[in-house]
Design a protein around this motif. Structure first.
Motif, short mmCIF file in Angstrom:
data_model
loop_
_atom_site.label_atom_id
_atom_site.label_comp_id
_atom_site.label_asym_id
_atom_site.label_seq_id
_atom_site.Cartn_x
_atom_site.Cartn_y
_atom_site.Cartn_z
N LEU A 189 52.06 48.59 42.02
CA LEU A 189 50.99 48.70 41.03
C LEU A 189 50.44 47.34 40.62
CD1 LEU A 189 52.47 51.45 38.66
CD2 LEU A 189 50.89 51.75 40.57
N GLY A 190 51.10 46.28 41.10
CA GLY A 190 50.65 44.94 40.74
C GLY A 190 50.72 44.67 39.25
N MET B 62 61.65 41.15 34.77
CA MET B 62 62.63 40.87 33.74
C MET B 62 62.95 42.12 32.94
SD MET B 62 63.87 37.97 33.83
CE MET B 62 64.71 38.00 32.26
N ALA B 63 61.95 43.00 32.77
CA ALA B 63 62.15 44.20 31.98
C ALA B 63 63.26 45.08 32.57
CB ALA B 63 60.85 44.97 31.87
N TRP C 30 63.44 38.62 47.40
CA TRP C 30 63.25 39.89 46.72
C TRP C 30 63.78 39.83 45.30
CZ3 TRP C 30 60.06 43.31 48.65
CH2 TRP C 30 59.77 43.23 50.03
N VAL C 31 64.94 39.14 45.14
CA VAL C 31 65.52 39.02 43.80
C VAL C 31 64.50 38.37 42.86
CG1 VAL C 31 67.34 37.90 42.44
CG2 VAL C 31 67.90 38.95 44.62
N LEU D 112 62.08 50.01 40.04
CA LEU D 112 61.16 49.33 39.13
C LEU D 112 60.49 48.14 39.81
CD1 LEU D 112 63.18 49.51 35.81
CD2 LEU D 112 61.21 50.88 36.50
N THR D 113 61.26 47.42 40.64
CA THR D 113 60.66 46.30 41.36
C THR D 113 59.57 46.81 42.31
OG1 THR D 113 62.82 45.24 41.30
CG2 THR D 113 61.19 44.27 42.76
N ALA D 114 59.89 47.88 43.03
CA ALA D 114 58.92 48.43 43.97
C ALA D 114 57.66 48.88 43.23
CB ALA D 114 59.55 49.61 44.72
#
Lengths: 184, 491
Positions: free
Chosen positions: B183-184, B316-317, B310-311, B176-178
């Motif tokens: 996708l910005g 948050m989602a 990175w963290v 999800l982070t990636a």
């Protein structure tokens, strides 16, 4: 049968077991005492079996995990019990073949040392291998269990080595102290 | 020596792996709990590292995971809002001191008054609170957030079907982070919530004035934190005991929790306690020894310090998805099904515990209500065990009442009402030799009965009062002496 004066032979599934059986049968014959083989099945709650590294906890995770772990334990205990029973019966046959009369077998869960301390009162002579299963791969002369047992018990102990040969002479360690004088 | 080796090094490979899995699962939780408490994520992360590392040595239950927790975070919200972080750190240290004191007094044994119904209510309330704490992240936000949360939950629950070798919450967070970066996506990230640790924690005493006013601010919160922390820790202890089929040292655990909290307060962390969910994950992944707890703490710190940049970019989602998983996993779903089959008193105690906790956001109050209610129900039930039978003797001149059962505050009224004072009779004989008078209320109820009969001009004779009142244990203290059980059974 006078159960208060039995010869207790502690065996595990190492190659010493046969020699322990031979010596114990000999001692039981000479002392005219009943012989009992004791096999202690270890329980290791401190060792985990981890295949699931998913890190996810689903619905009723705790209950499911408890069910899973207890089923695993149950299966392994049953297997160990059955294996131990067959093993003990073989030793019993062996002891009877060498002339021992009353031979009984017993399996216990728990640690060797505490099991023996519990059983101590009814034992006249304890026979065990100088090394056991755990020491098969190490270079120790005396197994770790043997040392603990010798320290914990107050009964005569016969620690046997490989190969059975009927004992002919006795050597007594004597340091002139009161205890050894009394023993003499 | 043997037990040190057994506690630490009997399960090295599994312990290290499980510790790593737990650390990965702990990071999002520690961040989320800091946000609940209203402090920077680094406070929760330092606390989690410190508590896990210290409890590995000081705790009484090998293999149990302790860190910053939601229960504790919820209790700090007001304090942080009104007085700030430094007061929270002071509170944390005081909490630790109180817990050590409790362990020293062996208060862990008081857990026996906390019945099964209260424990189930506590756990359910905890799950509901964790879930409710996620709602601010889910209200008044764009639809993208909902998609991310849903995707996160999907990955968390479905990925283990593919492979169980890698923690699925971690996969969810990474993917999800990636995606969010590529996708910005314009959604909130951990970095927006406050400062992340950029160095190893350092020893610092809280910067608060040491006076009476400070104590009055931090003491009430500390007491609640200490009680709730010990409750959850001891409950988790028995869960891990049960799972691993081994025993633990409860009082050492109390003291260990105290030491861990003091240490946490001294390195800028918040108070924490044992975690049910993480401990289950640890046992599930094969962790059994103290090494697993230490590994979890240390790898958490290393990951956070070196991957801090990175963290900060984790949406948050994605964390919300992880916390929803924790809430679902913590809730005792079986208890809903059992509502129909369990006795009503059990359900009432369980539900009232839940309702009080959810209403007050304070698990201590919920437990108090639950324990009191179970006490009432028990007293009521035992009070029902009282029978009074009577018959006339000597051609209608004498009536003998035979009292059998338990007479105490809950049954004294029923006891008094069992006599017929209006009866015209010469003499009444009350045989209480097979009854137990447990307290002063019972004895005074008997006194009243005797006086009432005398007023009617009836002569009263009591039989077996000495045996019956021998159970007034406070006064005669026979309950802990030899033969007490014979006295109870004999008459």
């Amino acid at each position: 049968m006078n159960i208060e004066n039995k010869v207790l032979a502690c065996v595990d599934q190492s190659h010493f077991a046969d020699y322990v059986a031979d010596y114990a049968a000999w001692a039981a014959r000479r002392m005219d005492a009943p012989l009992e083989f004791l096999h202690v099945i270890d329980h290791h709650p401190e060792i985990g079996s981890g295949k699931d590294h998913s890190g996810a906890i689903g619905i009723n995770a705790e209950k499911n995990l408890l069910t899973l772990l207890s089923t695993e334990d149950e299966a392994s205990t049953k297997a160990a019990r059955e294996q131990g029973r067959i093993f003990l019966n073989r030793l019993r046959e062996r002891a009877i073949a060498t002339g021992a009369e009353s031979v009984d077998i017993r399996q216990r869960h728990g640690e060797l040392e505490e099991t023996l301390v519990e059983q101590e009162s009814g034992v006249r002579l304890l026979v065990l291998g100088r090394r056991g299963e755990a020491a098969e791969t190490t270079q120790r002369d005396i197994g770790r269990n043997v040392e603990q047992v010798v320290r914990a018990l107050h009964k005569p102990i016969l620690a046997v080595t490989e190969g059975f040969k009927e004992p002919e002479r006795v050597m007594i360690a004597f340091d002139g102290g009161i205890v050894t004088r009394v023993r003499l | 020596m043997n037990s040190i080796r057994q506690d630490w090094f009997s399960n090295v490979r599994n312990d290290l792996l499980a510790g790593l899995v737990v650390a990965l699962a702990l990071i999002p939780e520690a961040i989320a709990f800091s946000i609940i408490a209203g402090v920077d994520p680094k406070v929760g992360l330092y606390a989690s590292f410190c508590i896990a590392a210290v409890i590995a040595f000081a705790g009484g239950r090998p293999g149990m995971i302790s860190a910053a927790t939601g229960v504790m975070a919820l209790l700090m919200v007001t304090l942080v809002k009104d007085h700030g972080l430094q007061y929270l750190l002071a509170t944390t240290i005081l909490t630790g001191v109180l817990q050590i004191f409790a362990g020293w007094l062996r208060l862990g044994t008081l857990m026996r008054f906390v019945g099964r119904a209260v424990v189930v209510g506590f756990v359910n309330a905890l799950a509901i609170l964790i879930f409710m704490a996620q709602l601010p992240e889910l209200t008044g936000v764009s639809w993208v957030v909902y998609v991310v949360v849903a995707a996160g939950l999907g990955i968390i629950y479905l990925f283990p079907l593919l492979t169980k070798a890698v923690p699925s919450p971690l996969i969810a967070i990474v993917l999800l982070t990636a995606t969010a970066i590529v996708l910005g996506l314009d959604i909130r990230t951990v970095g927006d919530m406050g400062q992340l640790p950029d160095s190893l924690p350092v020893f610092l005493l809280p910067d608060v004035p040491l006076n009476w006013t400070t104590l009055m601010i931090i003491l009430p919160v500390s007491v609640t934190l200490a009680v709730v922390g010990l409750l959850e820790s001891l409950m988790t202890t028995s869960i891990v005991d049960e799972l691993t089929d081994s025993s633990s040292n409860k009082n050492r655990e109390c003291i260990g929790q105290g030491i861990a909290n003091i240490a946490s307060g001294c390195v800028g962390g918040m108070a924490g306690c044992a975690m049910i969910g993480q401990s289950v994950i640890n046992v599930k992944s094969g962790g059994r020894g103290r090494l697993s707890t230490l590994a979890a703490g240390v790898s958490l710190l290393l990951m956070v310090v070196f991957l801090g940049d990175w963290v900060a970019r984790i949406p948050m989602a994605a964390l919300v998805a992880v916390m929803i998983m924790v809430a679902i996993g913590t809730f005792n779903w079986g208890s809903l099904r059992d509502l129909r089959t369990h006795p009503k008193s059990f359900s009432v105690v369980m539900l009232s515990t839940v309702v009080v906790v959810v209403a007050t956001h304070d698990l201590a109050q919920g437990v108090l209500v639950g324990v009191l209610l179970s006490g009432f129900f028990f007293a009521h039930k035992v009070g029902m065990v009282l029978y009074v039978r009577s018959r006339t003797e000597d051609e209608g001149r004498v009536r003998t009442y035979k009292v059998i059962g338990q007479v105490f505050f809950a049954s004294a009224d029923r006891f008094a009402a069992s006599f017929d004072f209006k009866e015209v009779i010469d003499k009444v004989l009350i045989d209480v030799s097979r009854a137990h008078f447990w307290d002063v209320t019972a004895v005074s109820a008997l006194d009243k009965v005797v006086i009432k009969f005398r007023r009617e001009g009836t002569e009263v004779e009591l039989v077996g009062l000495n045996e019956a009142s021998a159970t007034m244990v406070d006064k005669f203290a026979v309950h802990d002496k030899d033969g007490a059980e014979d006295m109870l059974i004999d008459h």
